[in-house]
Design a protein around this motif. Sequence first.
Motif, PDB file in Angstrom:
ATOM      1  N   LYS A  80       0.820  -1.209   0.000  1.00 27.62           N
ATOM      2  CA  LYS A  80       0.000   0.000   0.000  1.00 27.62           C
ATOM      3  C   LYS A  80       0.854   1.260   0.000  1.00 27.62           C
ATOM      4  CE  LYS A  80      -4.069  -1.927   2.319  1.00 27.62           C
ATOM      5  NZ  LYS A  80      -4.983  -1.806   3.498  1.00 27.62           N
ATOM      6  N   TYR A  81       1.997   1.177   0.661  1.00 29.41           N
ATOM      7  CA  TYR A  81       2.866   2.345   0.772  1.00 29.41           C
ATOM      8  C   TYR A  81       4.262   1.968   0.296  1.00 29.41           C
ATOM      9  CZ  TYR A  81      -0.806   2.876   4.275  1.00 29.41           C
ATOM     10  OH  TYR A  81      -2.011   2.887   4.921  1.00 29.41           O
ATOM     11  N   ARG A  82       4.850   2.852  -0.467  1.00 33.84           N
ATOM     12  CA  ARG A  82       6.223   2.653  -0.911  1.00 33.84           C
ATOM     13  C   ARG A  82       6.843   4.013  -1.234  1.00 33.84           C
ATOM     14  NH1 ARG A  82       5.997   2.839  -6.623  1.00 33.84           N
ATOM     15  NH2 ARG A  82       3.863   2.587  -7.417  1.00 33.84           N
ATOM     16  N   GLY A  83       8.138   4.041  -1.311  1.00 32.93           N
ATOM     17  CA  GLY A  83       8.794   5.309  -1.618  1.00 32.93           C
ATOM     18  C   GLY A  83      10.278   5.246  -1.394  1.00 32.93           C
ATOM     19  N   THR A  84      10.900   6.417  -1.459  1.00 31.06           N
ATOM     20  CA  THR A  84      12.337   6.524  -1.282  1.00 31.06           C
ATOM     21  C   THR A  84      12.655   7.745  -0.417  1.00 31.06           C
ATOM     22  OG1 THR A  84      12.586   7.847  -3.308  1.00 31.06           O
ATOM     23  CG2 THR A  84      12.837   5.453  -3.506  1.00 31.06           C
ATOM     24  N   ALA A  85      13.835   7.745   0.131  1.00 36.10           N
ATOM     25  CA  ALA A  85      14.366   8.894   0.855  1.00 36.10           C
ATOM     26  C   ALA A  85      15.864   8.909   0.628  1.00 36.10           C
ATOM     27  CB  ALA A  85      14.054   8.817   2.347  1.00 36.10           C
ATOM     28  N   GLY A  86      16.420  10.103   0.506  1.00 36.06           N
ATOM     29  CA  GLY A  86      17.839  10.124   0.212  1.00 36.06           C
ATOM     30  C   GLY A  86      18.487  11.482   0.365  1.00 36.06           C
ATOM     31  N   LEU A  87      19.770  11.477   0.098  1.00 37.64           N
ATOM     32  CA  LEU A  87      20.599  12.670   0.223  1.00 37.64           C
ATOM     33  C   LEU A  87      21.577  12.698  -0.941  1.00 37.64           C
ATOM     34  CD1 LEU A  87      21.967  15.048   1.880  1.00 37.64           C
ATOM     35  CD2 LEU A  87      23.411  13.255   2.879  1.00 37.64           C
TER      36      LEU A  87
ATOM     37  N   ALA B 101      24.803  15.279  -2.320  1.00 37.73           N
ATOM     38  CA  ALA B 101      25.637  16.414  -1.941  1.00 37.73           C
ATOM     39  C   ALA B 101      26.884  16.443  -2.813  1.00 37.73           C
ATOM     40  CB  ALA B 101      26.024  16.340  -0.467  1.00 37.73           C
ATOM     41  N   GLU B 102      27.417  17.652  -2.984  1.00 40.68           N
ATOM     42  CA  GLU B 102      28.644  17.807  -3.752  1.00 40.68           C
ATOM     43  C   GLU B 102      29.404  19.014  -3.221  1.00 40.68           C
ATOM     44  OE1 GLU B 102      29.865  18.932  -8.295  1.00 40.68           O
ATOM     45  OE2 GLU B 102      28.378  17.317  -8.026  1.00 40.68           O
ATOM     46  N   TYR B 103      30.732  18.849  -3.146  1.00 43.11           N
ATOM     47  CA  TYR B 103      31.576  19.965  -2.711  1.00 43.11           C
ATOM     48  C   TYR B 103      32.879  19.919  -3.502  1.00 43.11           C
ATOM     49  CZ  TYR B 103      34.281  23.133   0.234  1.00 43.11           C
ATOM     50  OH  TYR B 103      35.060  24.184   0.688  1.00 43.11           O
ATOM     51  N   LYS B 104      33.080  20.945  -4.312  1.00 48.03           N
ATOM     52  CA  LYS B 104      34.276  21.089  -5.136  1.00 48.03           C
ATOM     53  C   LYS B 104      34.571  19.824  -5.944  1.00 48.03           C
ATOM     54  CE  LYS B 104      36.539  24.654  -2.343  1.00 48.03           C
ATOM     55  NZ  LYS B 104      37.775  25.078  -1.634  1.00 48.03           N
ATOM     56  N   GLY B 105      33.516  19.326  -6.587  1.00 52.73           N
ATOM     57  CA  GLY B 105      33.682  18.187  -7.489  1.00 52.73           C
ATOM     58  C   GLY B 105      33.602  16.823  -6.844  1.00 52.73           C
ATOM     59  N   ILE B 106      33.509  16.748  -5.520  1.00 54.74           N
ATOM     60  CA  ILE B 106      33.392  15.475  -4.810  1.00 54.74           C
ATOM     61  C   ILE B 106      31.932  15.281  -4.412  1.00 54.74           C
ATOM     62  CG2 ILE B 106      34.117  14.115  -2.826  1.00 54.74           C
ATOM     63  CD1 ILE B 106      36.707  15.728  -2.797  1.00 54.74           C
ATOM     64  N   GLY B 107      31.315  14.175  -4.871  1.00 55.48           N
ATOM     65  CA  GLY B 107      29.897  13.972  -4.653  1.00 55.48           C
ATOM     66  C   GLY B 107      29.588  12.807  -3.730  1.00 55.48           C
ATOM     67  N   LEU B 108      28.399  12.857  -3.132  1.00 56.29           N
ATOM     68  CA  LEU B 108      27.909  11.802  -2.248  1.00 56.29           C
ATOM     69  C   LEU B 108      26.430  11.585  -2.519  1.00 56.29           C
ATOM     70  CD1 LEU B 108      28.088   9.905   0.269  1.00 56.29           C
ATOM     71  CD2 LEU B 108      27.493  11.913   1.651  1.00 56.29           C
ATOM     72  N   THR B 109      26.022  10.320  -2.649  1.00 56.65           N
ATOM     73  CA  THR B 109      24.614   9.976  -2.845  1.00 56.65           C
ATOM     74  C   THR B 109      24.253   8.822  -1.923  1.00 56.65           C
ATOM     75  OG1 THR B 109      24.663  10.680  -5.159  1.00 56.65           O
ATOM     76  CG2 THR B 109      22.870   9.232  -4.489  1.00 56.65           C
ATOM     77  N   ALA B 110      23.136   8.937  -1.215  1.00 58.48           N
ATOM     78  CA  ALA B 110      22.641   7.867  -0.349  1.00 58.48           C
ATOM     79  C   ALA B 110      21.126   7.771  -0.540  1.00 58.48           C
ATOM     80  CB  ALA B 110      22.969   8.150   1.113  1.00 58.48           C
ATOM     81  N   THR B 111      20.625   6.550  -0.743  1.00 61.76           N
ATOM     82  CA  THR B 111      19.203   6.362  -1.024  1.00 61.76           C
ATOM     83  C   THR B 111      18.648   5.221  -0.190  1.00 61.76           C
ATOM     84  OG1 THR B 111      19.523   7.116  -3.307  1.00 61.76           O
ATOM     85  CG2 THR B 111      17.500   5.923  -2.830  1.00 61.76           C
ATOM     86  N   LEU B 112      17.450   5.411   0.326  1.00 67.54           N
ATOM     87  CA  LEU B 112      16.722   4.400   1.101  1.00 67.54           C
ATOM     88  C   LEU B 112      15.398   4.126   0.405  1.00 67.54           C
ATOM     89  CD1 LEU B 112      16.104   2.720   3.721  1.00 67.54           C
ATOM     90  CD2 LEU B 112      15.089   4.806   4.636  1.00 67.54           C
ATOM     91  N   THR B 113      15.056   2.854   0.212  1.00 67.80           N
ATOM     92  CA  THR B 113      13.782   2.457  -0.384  1.00 67.80           C
ATOM     93  C   THR B 113      12.966   1.689   0.651  1.00 67.80           C
ATOM     94  OG1 THR B 113      14.797   2.279  -2.579  1.00 67.80           O
ATOM     95  CG2 THR B 113      12.691   1.182  -2.266  1.00 67.80           C
ATOM     96  N   TYR B 114      11.680   1.966   0.734  1.00 69.48           N
ATOM     97  CA  TYR B 114      10.843   1.289   1.725  1.00 69.48           C
ATOM     98  C   TYR B 114       9.532   0.816   1.093  1.00 69.48           C
ATOM     99  CZ  TYR B 114       8.202   5.701   1.948  1.00 69.48           C
ATOM    100  OH  TYR B 114       7.455   6.807   1.636  1.00 69.48           O
ATOM    101  N   LEU B 115       8.987  -0.245   1.676  1.00 71.55           N
ATOM    102  CA  LEU B 115       7.694  -0.819   1.302  1.00 71.55           C
ATOM    103  C   LEU B 115       6.936  -1.142   2.580  1.00 71.55           C
ATOM    104  CD1 LEU B 115       8.845  -3.441  -1.376  1.00 71.55           C
ATOM    105  CD2 LEU B 115       7.732  -1.274  -1.876  1.00 71.55           C
ATOM    106  N   ALA B 116       5.616  -0.999   2.541  1.00 75.15           N
ATOM    107  CA  ALA B 116       4.806  -1.323   3.718  1.00 75.15           C
ATOM    108  C   ALA B 116       3.369  -1.584   3.288  1.00 75.15           C
ATOM    109  CB  ALA B 116       4.841  -0.176   4.731  1.00 75.15           C
ATOM    110  N   GLY B 117       2.638  -2.303   4.128  1.00 72.36           N
ATOM    111  CA  GLY B 117       1.214  -2.504   3.894  1.00 72.36           C
ATOM    112  C   GLY B 117       0.853  -3.664   3.007  1.00 72.36           C
TER     113      GLY B 117
END
Length: 584
Positions: free
Chosen positions: A527-534, A536-552
């Motif tokens: 019934k419920y699903r989605g993502t959450a994440g971050l 970021a980048e600083y002077k050419g150095i990047g960071l990506t983090a992602t969370l996926t969830y399911l419920a119901g």
Amino acid sequence: DFTYNDVSGAMKESYRRNLTGSAAISYRKNNILFRDILEVISNRSQDSPYGTFSNYVKMNPYWQSVDKDGNILRYAEDDGVLNTYNIYSTSKVPNPLYDAAIGTSLKSTYTQITNNFYTEWTINPDWKATLRLGAMQKRNDADSFYPANHSMFVTYLSSMADNLRRGRYIMENGKSSELSGDLNINYNHSFGKNNLFANAGYFISERKYQAYQETVEGFANSTIADATFARQYLAGSTPTGYASTNREMSFLLATSYDYDNRYLFDATIRESASSLYGADKRWANSWSFGLGWNLHNELVMKNISWLKQMKIRCSYGLTGNQNFNTNAAIATYRYYTGYSYVGYMGAYLANMPNSGLMWEQKKDLNVGFDLKAGVMAISFDWYTADTKNMLTDVTIPTSTGFPSVKDNLGLVRNSGIELKASITPWQNKNGFINVYGTFVYTKNKIVELSESMREYNGRMLKLAESTNQTTPVLMYQDGLSMNTIWAVQSAGIDPQTGKEIYIKKDGSLTYTYDSSNMIAAGDATPKYRGTAGLTAEYKGIGLTATLTYLAGGQMYNSTLIDRVEDADIQYNVDRRVLTGRWIE
């Protein structure tokens, strides 16, 4: 000892290399533009020879994968004893690690060449005609070599005749091509605060695909991965192949209008024909229209500096689907290659035709808004989608000579909401930080079943009753989800007898499993699903983090069946086989 590190480290031997090159040529003379774009893609890959993860899960933790000197053992409990044929005993369990150390090879390659020719004729400032011609050619090959000592041939060691068949080479090659073209005539005119755009188009395409496979066996030398060293074709088999052709044609009319970039309107209608569908249902139409209101461009909103966008929108449309086997609706014949009738070959019907197979069409209604204010952005959608004549494989009586036929299911409705939000708390020339999240709520319901699907339900129920199987069958019912889980309710184990107690539909209890007591026990659709994440980048150095969830949603616990209730205790099993058993 067997540990999962053996697998994770081995998977590093998989690789994939991709080379892509493209070239474009443009030429303009007066009001006519010519452009040609050529793209070439070459891909080469090799899969890991270590096999599937399930093979390692089966291994008992006290079995040995290597000997005291670190050499990989042929069998999980190998004592090195040779049998009559100077080969290791077949009574032992093969070591899956060994398969990767004897020359197992799984390679594939493909080359794709795509060329698009494009010309544009600007008739006058309002009228423009464009023509596109495209061609694509793709060739792919796959070679799989399993040496004679591979674990898949462990049962061949029981006789000398089968022993000569050990070792297998599978050669696969295919080619596909696509020719397409479209012609569009555009009209674009602005007068005052009004902007009008209209387009009339014609599209035609042909897609062809061919694939062939040959399997040979019997390799005296396990170190030479070459099909020419094989002893024969795989016993009981011949080279196989598959070919398909799909042709499509469509006419398109589209228009859009906006006033002062505040009030928006667009509409589209398309008439399409496809060779995928039944001879009586080739043509189908699709259409859509949408409305939008840019509130941020209203006079009272323009002075709000932090408001970047506030838009309300609504769309409604009907679309079609062509994502299925090209031979699903037509009669397909194959030859009896092993028989001859006075010098002539016979043929048989290999695919049940369905001349009435209709287009799967989806009617979508969507209402939503987009908001960008300061560092925050929000997008919201409410939707309902009715899929009519959904395509599915329907089991038919075996007296027809076929296990199933492609047919239309009926009317299925998906509805729900989607919410997207993001915040950018920091951003400058050096970088940024963005936090985002999505939330989706979904409901799935069968509104109306076709008559063929009602008959299918009856056959599934009879199948469950005749075989008395404990695995839930797949059925469909009006008002329920497409992913409904059907099961007979259980009240647990009777402590006096150790037998399982089942609950009938009337609420009474019984020791006898009866599939006629199956109920809609759950819905596998979350019934419920989605993502959450971050990001970021600083002077050419990047960071990506992602969370996926399911419920119901619910899941049928197949692990409990496969690893506990019907487990093979010769192999590694779930601890519940011991701790969860009934004790008198």
